[in-house]
Design a protein around this motif. Structure first.
Motif, short mmCIF file in Angstrom:
data_model
loop_
_atom_site.label_atom_id
_atom_site.label_comp_id
_atom_site.label_asym_id
_atom_site.label_seq_id
_atom_site.Cartn_x
_atom_site.Cartn_y
_atom_site.Cartn_z
N ARG A 60 -30.60 12.43 1.75
CA ARG A 60 -29.48 13.07 1.05
C ARG A 60 -28.80 12.14 0.07
O ARG A 60 -28.03 12.59 -0.79
N GLU A 61 -29.08 10.84 0.17
CA GLU A 61 -28.48 9.84 -0.71
C GLU A 61 -29.56 8.82 -1.07
O GLU A 61 -29.58 7.71 -0.55
N LEU A 62 -30.44 9.19 -1.98
CA LEU A 62 -31.55 8.32 -2.35
C LEU A 62 -31.04 7.12 -3.16
O LEU A 62 -30.35 7.30 -4.16
N ASP A 63 -31.40 5.95 -2.73
CA ASP A 63 -30.95 4.72 -3.39
C ASP A 63 -31.92 4.32 -4.50
O ASP A 63 -32.53 3.25 -4.47
N GLU A 66 -31.75 7.46 -11.60
CA GLU A 66 -32.22 8.72 -12.13
C GLU A 66 -33.55 8.53 -12.87
O GLU A 66 -33.82 7.47 -13.44
N ARG A 82 -29.10 19.63 -0.57
CA ARG A 82 -28.64 18.34 -1.09
C ARG A 82 -29.83 17.40 -1.30
O ARG A 82 -29.88 16.66 -2.29
N VAL A 83 -30.79 17.44 -0.40
CA VAL A 83 -32.01 16.63 -0.55
C VAL A 83 -32.77 17.06 -1.81
O VAL A 83 -33.24 16.21 -2.57
N ARG A 116 -31.52 18.36 -4.50
CA ARG A 116 -30.80 17.87 -5.68
C ARG A 116 -31.11 16.40 -5.94
O ARG A 116 -31.26 15.98 -7.09
N GLU A 117 -31.23 15.62 -4.88
CA GLU A 117 -31.58 14.21 -5.03
C GLU A 117 -33.02 14.05 -5.53
O GLU A 117 -33.31 13.18 -6.36
N SER A 120 -34.60 16.14 -7.44
CA SER A 120 -34.55 16.46 -8.87
C SER A 120 -33.98 15.29 -9.67
O SER A 120 -34.49 14.95 -10.76
N ARG A 121 -32.97 14.65 -9.15
CA ARG A 121 -32.32 13.56 -9.87
C ARG A 121 -33.26 12.39 -10.12
O ARG A 121 -33.25 11.80 -11.21
N VAL A 122 -34.07 12.03 -9.13
CA VAL A 122 -34.91 10.82 -9.27
C VAL A 122 -36.24 11.11 -9.95
O VAL A 122 -37.01 10.18 -10.23
#
Length: 205
Positions: free
Chosen positions: A97-100, A103, A123-124, A126-127, A129-131
């Motif tokens: 849920r909070e990938l370190d 982007e 939420r996972v 969305r993360e 997609s972000r990375v």
């Protein structure tokens, strides 16, 4: 499902995962790793588990794997060391849920049999997609709930056992399709008995 329940469940399953769930989910694992190997690039494997997929990635692929379970990661690290898997760049303990990661970091993100396990799958996604880089792909392999019929009835009946099983038996596909920027480009059924689904979502530029 709460993160503590996930951790406790996979602590129980870690010693026998490869010979139980691992055997049942082999078709999806091969489909995802072949897809990446044919194209090459950097892949993040979310929920790398015991590392069953790691030896299946071919030349031209660099793999980063994450998992929340230290017990699963210990087995994955042992596999990498014993098999000399040079394609594996890094294995890290992490909450999906909070990938370190920054982007647009990866060409592919593979999530195999993990989205019905994690808390807050939206939420996972969305993360994920972000990375992903623009044009990159999220490769989803998962069991999704049947809308009707005998299988649907069984899945709904098993739902109260989710903390023991370690996954949601009645998990709807809609929970992974709403992330901004991701568009479905491929969907297929997988063994055993078409119970698993192969899903490719592409990041729009």
């Amino acid at each position: 499902m709460k993160i503590e329940a996930v951790s406790n469940s996979y602590k129980r399953w870690a010693p026998v995962y490869d010979s139980t769930f691992g055997a049942v989910t082999n078709a999806g694992r091969k489909r995802a790793t072949s897809h990446v190997t044919e194209r090459g690039g950097e892949v993040l494997e979310v929920g790398v588990g015991t590392g069953l997929a790691l030896p299946l990635y071919g030349p031209g692929v660099q793999v980063t794997g994450i998992d929340f379970s230290p017990e699963m990661l210990a087995k994955a690290r042992k596999r990498v060391a014993e098999d000399g898997l040079a394609q594996v760049a890094e294995l890290r303990q992490m909450d999906a849920r909070e990938l370190d990661f920054p982007e647009a970091r990866f060409d592919f993100v593979a999530a195999m049999h993990v989205l019905s396990v994690v808390p807050e799958p939206e939420r996972v996604m969305r993360e994920i997609s972000r990375v992903l880089k623009p044009g990159g792909q999220a490769l989803i392999v998962n069991h999704f709930a049947a809308d009707r019929g005998v299988r649907g009835f069984i899945e709904r009946a098993a739902a109260p056992l989710e903390s023991l099983l370690g996954w949601h038996s009645d998990f709807p596909i809609s929970r992974v399709l709403g992330a901004a920027g991701l568009v479905e480009v491929e969907r297929d059924s997988l063994p055993p008995m078409s119970m698993m689904t192969w899903l490719v979502l592409e990041k729009q530029g």
